[in-house]
Motif scaffolding. Structure first.
Motif, mmCIF file in Angstrom:
data_model
loop_
_atom_site.group_PDB
_atom_site.id
_atom_site.type_symbol
_atom_site.label_atom_id
_atom_site.label_comp_id
_atom_site.label_asym_id
_atom_site.label_seq_id
_atom_site.Cartn_x
_atom_site.Cartn_y
_atom_site.Cartn_z
ATOM 1 N N GLN A 29 0.037 48.869 104.646
ATOM 2 C CA GLN A 29 0.634 49.556 105.787
ATOM 3 C C GLN A 29 0.125 48.922 107.076
ATOM 4 O O GLN A 29 -1.054 49.053 107.416
ATOM 5 C CB GLN A 29 0.298 51.039 105.764
ATOM 6 C CG GLN A 29 0.960 51.834 106.860
ATOM 7 C CD GLN A 29 0.732 53.327 106.718
ATOM 8 O OE1 GLN A 29 -0.021 53.777 105.862
ATOM 9 N NE2 GLN A 29 1.386 54.111 107.562
ATOM 10 N N SER B 15 0.060 48.466 111.199
ATOM 11 C CA SER B 15 0.200 49.304 112.392
ATOM 12 C C SER B 15 -0.444 48.605 113.576
ATOM 13 O O SER B 15 -1.137 47.595 113.410
ATOM 14 C CB SER B 15 -0.457 50.670 112.167
ATOM 15 O OG SER B 15 -1.841 50.519 111.931
ATOM 16 N N GLY B 16 -0.197 49.154 114.768
ATOM 17 C CA GLY B 16 -0.846 48.646 115.959
ATOM 18 C C GLY B 16 0.034 47.876 116.902
ATOM 19 O O GLY B 16 -0.407 47.448 117.971
ATOM 20 N N LEU C 60 -3.860 44.544 115.535
ATOM 21 C CA LEU C 60 -3.095 45.064 114.421
ATOM 22 C C LEU C 60 -4.026 45.419 113.267
ATOM 23 O O LEU C 60 -5.076 44.793 113.081
ATOM 24 C CB LEU C 60 -2.068 44.045 113.936
ATOM 25 C CG LEU C 60 -1.110 43.483 114.979
ATOM 26 C CD1 LEU C 60 -0.111 42.538 114.304
ATOM 27 C CD2 LEU C 60 -0.388 44.582 115.715
ATOM 28 N N SER C 61 -3.610 46.416 112.490
ATOM 29 C CA SER C 61 -4.356 46.826 111.304
ATOM 30 C C SER C 61 -3.448 46.800 110.085
ATOM 31 O O SER C 61 -2.247 47.111 110.200
ATOM 32 C CB SER C 61 -4.917 48.243 111.476
ATOM 33 O OG SER C 61 -5.813 48.312 112.562
ATOM 34 N N CYS C 62 -4.001 46.462 108.959
ATOM 35 C CA CYS C 62 -3.269 46.491 107.688
ATOM 36 C C CYS C 62 -4.141 47.256 106.687
ATOM 37 O O CYS C 62 -5.122 46.718 106.167
ATOM 38 C CB CYS C 62 -2.973 45.091 107.189
ATOM 39 S SG CYS C 62 -2.197 45.051 105.559
ATOM 40 N N ARG C 63 -3.779 48.508 106.450
ATOM 41 C CA ARG C 63 -4.499 49.324 105.478
ATOM 42 C C ARG C 63 -3.902 49.083 104.109
ATOM 43 O O ARG C 63 -2.677 49.028 103.951
ATOM 44 C CB ARG C 63 -4.399 50.793 105.851
ATOM 45 C CG ARG C 63 -5.036 51.131 107.186
ATOM 46 C CD ARG C 63 -4.916 52.600 107.490
ATOM 47 N NE ARG C 63 -5.671 53.407 106.537
ATOM 48 C CZ ARG C 63 -5.705 54.725 106.577
ATOM 49 N NH1 ARG C 63 -5.005 55.395 107.483
ATOM 50 N NH2 ARG C 63 -6.420 55.393 105.704
ATOM 51 N N THR D 84 -9.205 47.297 104.777
ATOM 52 C CA THR D 84 -8.312 47.032 105.898
ATOM 53 C C THR D 84 -8.549 45.628 106.451
ATOM 54 O O THR D 84 -9.698 45.168 106.530
ATOM 55 C CB THR D 84 -8.521 48.081 107.006
ATOM 56 O OG1 THR D 84 -8.234 49.384 106.481
ATOM 57 C CG2 THR D 84 -7.611 47.820 108.197
ATOM 58 N N THR E 121 5.147 45.683 111.723
ATOM 59 C CA THR E 121 4.921 46.372 112.985
ATOM 60 C C THR E 121 5.397 45.450 114.107
ATOM 61 O O THR E 121 5.104 44.254 114.105
ATOM 62 C CB THR E 121 3.446 46.780 113.147
ATOM 63 O OG1 THR E 121 3.272 47.550 114.332
ATOM 64 C CG2 THR E 121 2.503 45.584 113.170
#
Length: 114
Positions: A4, A6-7, A19-22, A76, A108
């Motif tokens: 996922q 986001s950011g 940006l983050s990738c969980r 992450t 994103t």
């Protein structure tokens, strides 16, 4: 396997975003995770990746401006993007390969205005 991203957001040229990738569903600490991007009307392209040993690789276009990192406790991966340019505008995706299959996050959107 789930990723996922986001950011993303709208910023002006010269500004920064992180940006983050969980991730979930695989042994994160053993996997390489990468960031890719796709600009309107263009093919998806490699941006950066980080291996299980924390080695990093960058596309020439972002070298020196972007930094990829990982947190093996939070599962992450991050992408710190500095000195953003209008040509960095794209949908950014994170990806990993697990058991010979590629898994992508949903993307994103990063928009950089001039």
């Amino acid at each position: 396997v789930q990723l996922q991203a986001s950011g993303g957001g709208l910023v002006s040229a010269g500004e920064s975003l992180k940006l983050s990738c969980r991730t979930a569903g695989f042994n994160f600490r053993l996997n390489t995770v990468g960031w890719y991007r796709q600009a309107p009307g263009k093919q998806r392209e490699f941006v950066a990746n980080i291996t299980s040993g924390r080695s990093t690789n960058y596309a020439d276009s972002v070298e020196g401006r972007f930094t990829i990192s990982r947190d093996n406790v939070k599962n992450t991966v991050y992408l710190q993007m500095n000195s953003l340019k209008p040509e960095d505008t794209a949908v950014y995706y994170c990806k990993t390969t697990y058991r010979d299959r590629n898994y992508w996050g949903q993307g994103t959107l990063v928009t950089v205005s001039s």
